[in-house]
Design an enzyme around this catalytic site. Structure first.
Site, mmCIF file in Angstrom:
data_model
loop_
_atom_site.group_PDB
_atom_site.id
_atom_site.type_symbol
_atom_site.label_atom_id
_atom_site.label_comp_id
_atom_site.label_asym_id
_atom_site.label_seq_id
_atom_site.Cartn_x
_atom_site.Cartn_y
_atom_site.Cartn_z
ATOM 1 N N ARG A 23 42.299 47.469 49.266
ATOM 2 C CA ARG A 23 41.123 47.969 48.571
ATOM 3 C C ARG A 23 39.883 47.574 49.370
ATOM 4 O O ARG A 23 39.429 46.431 49.309
ATOM 5 C CB ARG A 23 41.061 47.368 47.171
ATOM 6 C CG ARG A 23 40.067 48.044 46.235
ATOM 7 C CD ARG A 23 39.867 47.219 44.983
ATOM 8 N NE ARG A 23 39.014 46.069 45.252
ATOM 9 C CZ ARG A 23 39.159 44.865 44.706
ATOM 10 N NH1 ARG A 23 40.159 44.628 43.895
ATOM 11 N NH2 ARG A 23 38.312 43.888 44.988
ATOM 12 N N HIS A 81 36.491 46.252 43.083
ATOM 13 C CA HIS A 81 37.459 46.608 42.042
ATOM 14 C C HIS A 81 36.888 47.742 41.195
ATOM 15 O O HIS A 81 37.557 48.734 40.927
ATOM 16 C CB HIS A 81 37.754 45.391 41.172
ATOM 17 C CG HIS A 81 38.650 45.674 40.021
ATOM 18 N ND1 HIS A 81 39.988 45.964 40.178
ATOM 19 C CD2 HIS A 81 38.414 45.740 38.689
ATOM 20 C CE1 HIS A 81 40.536 46.188 38.999
ATOM 21 N NE2 HIS A 81 39.601 46.060 38.078
ATOM 22 N N TYR A 129 34.854 36.683 46.562
ATOM 23 C CA TYR A 129 36.210 36.147 46.622
ATOM 24 C C TYR A 129 36.990 36.538 47.870
ATOM 25 O O TYR A 129 38.146 36.150 48.010
ATOM 26 C CB TYR A 129 37.001 36.549 45.363
ATOM 27 C CG TYR A 129 37.024 38.029 45.046
ATOM 28 C CD1 TYR A 129 37.905 38.897 45.690
ATOM 29 C CD2 TYR A 129 36.178 38.567 44.080
ATOM 30 C CE1 TYR A 129 37.942 40.246 45.392
ATOM 31 C CE2 TYR A 129 36.204 39.921 43.770
ATOM 32 C CZ TYR A 129 37.091 40.749 44.427
ATOM 33 O OH TYR A 129 37.127 42.090 44.130
#
Length: 364
Positions: A251, A255, A264
């Site tokens: 990805r 998100h 993160y």
């Protein structure tokens, strides 16, 4: 576990003993079509992301980097096969024929759903993680009872494999040999949780424990994904039962547009996967083989721009929903409690008659 691949990150075609036969029929035009699909879907995704940043959409789930997984899998299916997606399979919806307005309505907040599932044989986006695997399995069991030769396919992410619904679906699918494909897009991040934290073995390695054959495929290789899905579809149509495919992809974006992935994951990781970009490798493969020239690529880019323009126009020109429409399509038959709530809300709106549309609840 073997990672099956047909086109490397550098755009080189390699052999695969299992997958080669499932793409042996592809001609040059079909290969170009796969690239065009990915090009258009990426353009759709970037336009929708821009619309959200401009306040035209409430939210958007980017699919940047996962184009090959979505295009390769959906193009392996027949029209009468039924798809059960998550909220991220907007590339699949485009290939299935969903209009841009239907795709964006739910993200703008002007509709309760997306498209008509029976028009394109694709269920509307599922927000509850993993639930669609149960729906797909139940549908596939029904296909057997009805004597149909079609199949169902459930999309889900790596994070969903930690949900009980997914494991229950695989138990039922294996027990009843349902013609369902479990298609896991392992994009390495379940929001902010890395896949290695929830599984210390390849995700495809879990399925054989249920008696379900599985493949791990390069999810950034559209040709390999197409072949792997055709393999699973052949099994389903010939009485072989369920299959599990783990498409190892990444990805590249957030998100959702409410997420900040820089909190993160590091820049190095993004650069590493950027070098494995699904569009770049397919373009390199096609141009090196003399199957794609500047004229054809320009035509593809123009088509992608036209689709993006259609998407933007549909989004901006959505009419505001009528306030009382929130009560529609909640139940098949009218319900007394819902009817009472509707009348109470109608009375409330009447208090503002003659006021501004915003006061009447007709504008957002």
């Amino acid at each position: 576990m073997v990672l099956h691949q047909l086109i490397t990150a550098s755009g080189t075609r390699v052999a695969d003993e299992l997958l080669d036969e499932f793409v042996s029929d592809l001609d040059d035009q079909t290969l170009r079509d796969l690239y065009e699909d990915m090009l258009i879907v990426r353009r759709i995704d970037s336009e929708a992301t821009a619309l959200q940043r401009q306040g035209q959409l409430a939210l958007w789930p980017p699919l940047l980097g996962q184009e090959a997984s979505q295009i390769g899998s959906v193009r392996a299916l027949e029209h009468d096969d039924f798809i059960f997606p998550t909220y991220r399979e907007n590339g699949v919806a485009y290939c299935r024929g969903a209009s841009m307005g239907n795709v964006l309505g739910v993200w703008r907040g002007v509709s309760n759903s997306g498209w008509d599932p029976y028009e394109i044989n694709m269920a509307t986006p599922q927000i509850i993680i993993g639930s669609q695997t149960l729906h797909a399995t139940g549908y596939a069991m029904g296909l057997v009872l009805d004597g149909k030769e079609s199949l169902s396919l459930a999309y889900f992410g790596d994070g969903a494999t930690s949900q009980g619904d997914v494991h229950e679906a695989m138990v039922f699918a294996a027990s009843f040999q349902a013609p369902v494909i479990f298609f896991c897009q392992n994009n390495h991040w379940a929001i902010s949780e890395p896949v290695g934290l929830q599984s210390h073995v390849p995700l495809a390695g879990r399925a054989p424990g249920y008696g379900i054959p599985s493949l791990q495929v390069d999810g950034n290789d559209v040709l390999a994904v197409l072949a792997a899905t055709r393999w699973a579809a052949h099994r389903a149509r010939t009485g072989g039962g369920p299959s599990f495919i783990e498409a190892v992809t990444y990805r590249m974006g957030a998100h959702t547009t409410a997420d900040d992935p820089t909190r993160y994951r590091g820049v190095t990781e993004l650069e590493e996967w950027g070098a494995k970009d699904p569009l770049t490798r397919m373009r390199t493969f096609l141009t090196t083989a003399g199957k794609l020239d500047d004229e054809a690529e320009s035509a593809m880019a123009a088509k992608a721009d036209a689709v993006a323009a259609e998407l933007r126009a549909a989004c901006i020109n959505f009419p505001d929903p009528e306030p009382l429409s929130v009560f529609e399509h909640v139940y098949v038959d009218d319900h007394p409690i819902l009817a009472r709530q509707r009348e109470q809300y109608r009375a409330y709106l009447a208090l503002f008659e003659g006021s501004s549309p915003a006061a009447q609840g007709g504008a957002s």
